[in-house]
Design an enzyme around this catalytic site. Structure first.
Site, PDB file in Angstrom:
ATOM      1  N   LYS A 265       0.841  -1.194   0.000  1.00  0.00           N
ATOM      2  CA  LYS A 265       0.000   0.000   0.000  1.00  0.00           C
ATOM      3  C   LYS A 265       0.882   1.252   0.000  1.00  0.00           C
ATOM      4  CE  LYS A 265      -3.966  -1.801   2.643  1.00  0.00           C
ATOM      5  NZ  LYS A 265      -4.996  -1.715   1.608  1.00  0.00           N
ATOM      6  N   ARG A 339     -10.068 -11.667   2.533  1.00  0.00           N
ATOM      7  CA  ARG A 339     -10.927 -12.754   2.074  1.00  0.00           C
ATOM      8  C   ARG A 339     -10.261 -14.119   2.222  1.00  0.00           C
ATOM      9  NH1 ARG A 339     -11.419 -10.039  -3.715  1.00  0.00           N
ATOM     10  NH2 ARG A 339     -11.052  -8.232  -2.364  1.00  0.00           N
TER      11      ARG A 339
HETATM   12  N1  BES Z   1      -8.149  -3.629   4.369  1.00  0.00           N
HETATM   13  C1  BES Z   1      -8.294  -3.318   3.007  1.00  0.00           C
HETATM   14  C2  BES Z   1      -9.598  -2.598   2.685  1.00  0.00           C
HETATM   15  C3  BES Z   1      -9.805  -1.228   3.280  1.00  0.00           C
HETATM   16  C4  BES Z   1      -9.559  -0.097   2.521  1.00  0.00           C
HETATM   17  C5  BES Z   1     -10.318  -1.072   4.548  1.00  0.00           C
HETATM   18  C6  BES Z   1      -9.785   1.168   3.061  1.00  0.00           C
HETATM   19  C7  BES Z   1     -10.536   0.185   5.088  1.00  0.00           C
HETATM   20  C8  BES Z   1     -10.276   1.310   4.341  1.00  0.00           C
HETATM   21  C9  BES Z   1      -8.261  -4.603   2.190  1.00  0.00           C
HETATM   22  O1  BES Z   1      -7.460  -5.610   2.682  1.00  0.00           O
HETATM   23  C10 BES Z   1      -7.707  -4.242   0.838  1.00  0.00           C
HETATM   24  O2  BES Z   1      -6.582  -3.852   0.766  1.00  0.00           O
HETATM   25  N2  BES Z   1      -8.534  -4.406  -0.202  1.00  0.00           N
HETATM   26  C11 BES Z   1      -8.124  -4.121  -1.528  1.00  0.00           C
HETATM   27  C12 BES Z   1      -8.634  -5.236  -2.407  1.00  0.00           C
HETATM   28  C13 BES Z   1      -8.114  -5.185  -3.823  1.00  0.00           C
HETATM   29  C14 BES Z   1      -6.636  -5.444  -3.835  1.00  0.00           C
HETATM   30  C15 BES Z   1      -8.852  -6.214  -4.637  1.00  0.00           C
HETATM   31  C16 BES Z   1      -8.737  -2.774  -1.946  1.00  0.00           C
HETATM   32  O3  BES Z   1      -9.872  -2.488  -1.592  1.00  0.00           O
HETATM   33  O4  BES Z   1      -8.034  -2.022  -2.617  1.00  0.00           O
HETATM   34 MN    MN Z   2      -5.446  -5.447   2.078  1.00  0.00          MN
END
Ligand code: BES
Ligand code: MN
Ligand code: ZN
Length: 483
Positions: A265, A339
């Site tokens: 990230k 997931r």
């Molecule tokens: N924990 C994050 C989602 C999230 C984003 C929670 C902002 C709270 C605030 C999750 O693990 C994630 O990174 N999801 C990705 C999925 C994608 C790579 C398919 C996302 O939403 O970008």
């Molecule tokens: Mn994530």
């Protein structure tokens, strides 16, 4: 802060701030003569809160008038918000004053017992602030509210007790979420669950690495591998109705930190990722509320707690991993880790704990935030009747939910090429495909998926929310168990 009700009638104003709620076009003169004079200039518009100082028996006393708006348009959620705003307003006033005490008397004549409950809940939740790490200097220390007495002739004890239990459990969840990841990591989250279980009366069992591997939770284990903080699988059991075979299952996403792993990230999006265990916190909070209230229901909650960290041991994009369900998964993105942990947790709770219905709660996708902001929680389900129960629970709690469609096209978007499944469904419909992925591990058990990426935190301190964790959906989960 203590809150209780009293059946006696308050005869004169004393050192405590006296609060009176007023509907638009309502005559409040029946209580005190002075009130009549003061309230003439007061606009009882919803959320209008004014504090005036009066001379009473040679003493200066504070009187707080709270506008409720029009009687017919007031609902419980509005009252919670007004209660929260009232609490914040009074604390602000206390701060700048030399007070004899920090007490509040609420004179109730116009709210029914359910409304008294909602108002109390709003006040108790509105009082919360996560400031334990701030060194307090006397000059700037915020004054606390010590005691609240609600003077009412109505039988409101039960409603106030319930408001206390629900707000206390919500605050337990808020604290867990607001704690940084150097304090709450899998081991300490498990310790907290054990402590809360002993305090509120549910059984807690913790599985460490060996047991996680022995159960075949390879997807969960793959996510956890990169961190020096080892995973924990937390199982919480409450049996309030032993004769009944129905068991409600709760699964909370428990990423105590999410760096994204090799699909790293950015700093800006990583910053809030201590909150990636808000699902876990909410199921722990709900277990506290359920067992504290001694509900005649059976509820089991599980959390696959780990950190998505970056190291030489981390899982990588392109890896093909297995799962407890023996379905293989292509890892297209290591940041779609939630997931993977949930797949094993939900498979475990259905097959090993034999729950008859299951809800998973997860800060799963940024797409959920894009969809409904922090206004409502998007939901995916395989069972309309079960969703109707959630809608009822959500109406009682005021925490909004909104159902997304789970068409076959969405399910197809997470089918793998080299393995059974892939962990991302492409750039479109991200919130639904994430739910569809989890659905692959559910079978025919009635299931609800709640993506709380938006609703679990608030950017502002307003109403009964404070900046940071909201504790959603603790109260909805409680009502879902109670229904
Ligand atoms: N924990 C994050 C989602 C999230 C984003 C929670 C902002 C709270 C605030 C999750 O693990 C994630 O990174 N999801 C990705 C999925 C994608 C790579 C398919 C996302 O939403 O970008
Ligand atoms: Mn994530
Ligand atoms: Zn995450």
């Amino acid at each position: 802060m203590h809150i209780k009700c009293s059946k006696e009638i308050l005869k004169s104003l004393d050192d405590a701030i006296t609060v009176v709620t007023v509907f638009e076009d309502e005559n409040v003169s029946t209580m005190f003569d002075k009130l009549n004079i003061v309230s003439k200039n007061f606009s009882a518009k919803e959320n209008n809160i004014e504090i005036v100082t009066l001379l009473e028996n040679d003493n200066l006393v504070d009187l707080c008038l709270v506008g409720l708006g029009k009687k017919e348009s007031l609902d419980k959620e509005k009252l919670r918000i007004i209660g929260g705003n009232l609490c914040k307003k009074i604390k602000g006033v206390f701060r700048n004053k030399v007070c004899k005490n920090n007490d509040i008397n609420i004179i109730n004549v116009n709210l029914d017992i359910e409304q008294i409950g909602a108002f109390s809940e709003g006040i108790l939740l509105g009082n919360y602030k996560f400031d334990k790490y701030k060194t307090k200097s006397e000059a700037f220390e915020e004054r606390e509210i010590d005691n609240i007495i609600i003077f009412t002739e109505k039988e409101a004890e039960y409603e106030i007790e319930k408001a206390k239990i629900l707000s206390n459990s919500t605050i337990i969840a808020r604290d867990l979420v607001n704690e940084p990841s150097n304090i709450i990591y899998p081991k300490t989250l498990a310790i907290e669950a054990v402590r809360l279980g002993a305090e509120y009366g549910f059984n807690v069992e913790i599985y460490e690495e060996e047991k996680i591997k022995a159960l075949g939770m390879e997807a969960f284990f793959a996510v956890s591998r990169g961190s020096v903080n080892k995973p924990r699988f937390i199982v919480m059991r409450y049996f309030g109705d032993e004769e009944n075979t129905d068991i409600l299952g709760l699964v909370g996403k428990g990423l105590t930190y999410d760096t994204g792993g090799y699909s790293l990230k950015s700093n800006a999006s990583m910053l809030d990722m201590k909150t990636d265990m808000a699902g876990a916190a909410s199921v722990i909070g709900a277990m506290c509320a359920i067992s504290h209230s001694k509900l005649k229901k059976n509820v089991i909650a599980v959390v696959a707690a780990c950190e998505n960290a970056l190291s030489g041991g981390s899982y990588k994009p392109g890896d093909i991993i297995n799962s407890m369900a023996r379905k293989t998964i292509e890892v297209l993105n290591t940041d779609a880790e939630g997931r993977l942990t949930l797949a094993d947790a939900i498979y475990y709770i259905i097959n090993n704990e034999k729950v008859t219905k299951v809800v998973d709660v997860a800060t799963l996708t940024g797409a959920a935030l894009t969809l409904l902001g922090n206004v409502a929680t998007p939901v995916v389900t395989n069972n309309e009747d079960f969703y109707c129960e959630l809608e009822k629970a959500s109406t009682l709690s005021g925490e909004r939910v909104w159902k997304m469609p789970l068409y076959d096209e969405f399910k197809n978007m997470v089918k793998g090429e080299e393995a059974d499944l892939k962990n991302t469904g492409g750039k479109n419909a991200g919130c639904i495909t994430a739910g569809a992925f989890i659905g692959e591990f559910v079978g025919s058990t009635p299931w609800i998926h709640m993506d709380i990426a938006g609703t679990s935190t608030s950017s502002k301190s307003k109403g009964y929310k404070s900046k940071g964790a909201t504790g959603e959906p603790v109260r909805t989960l409680y009502y879902l168990a109670e229904i």
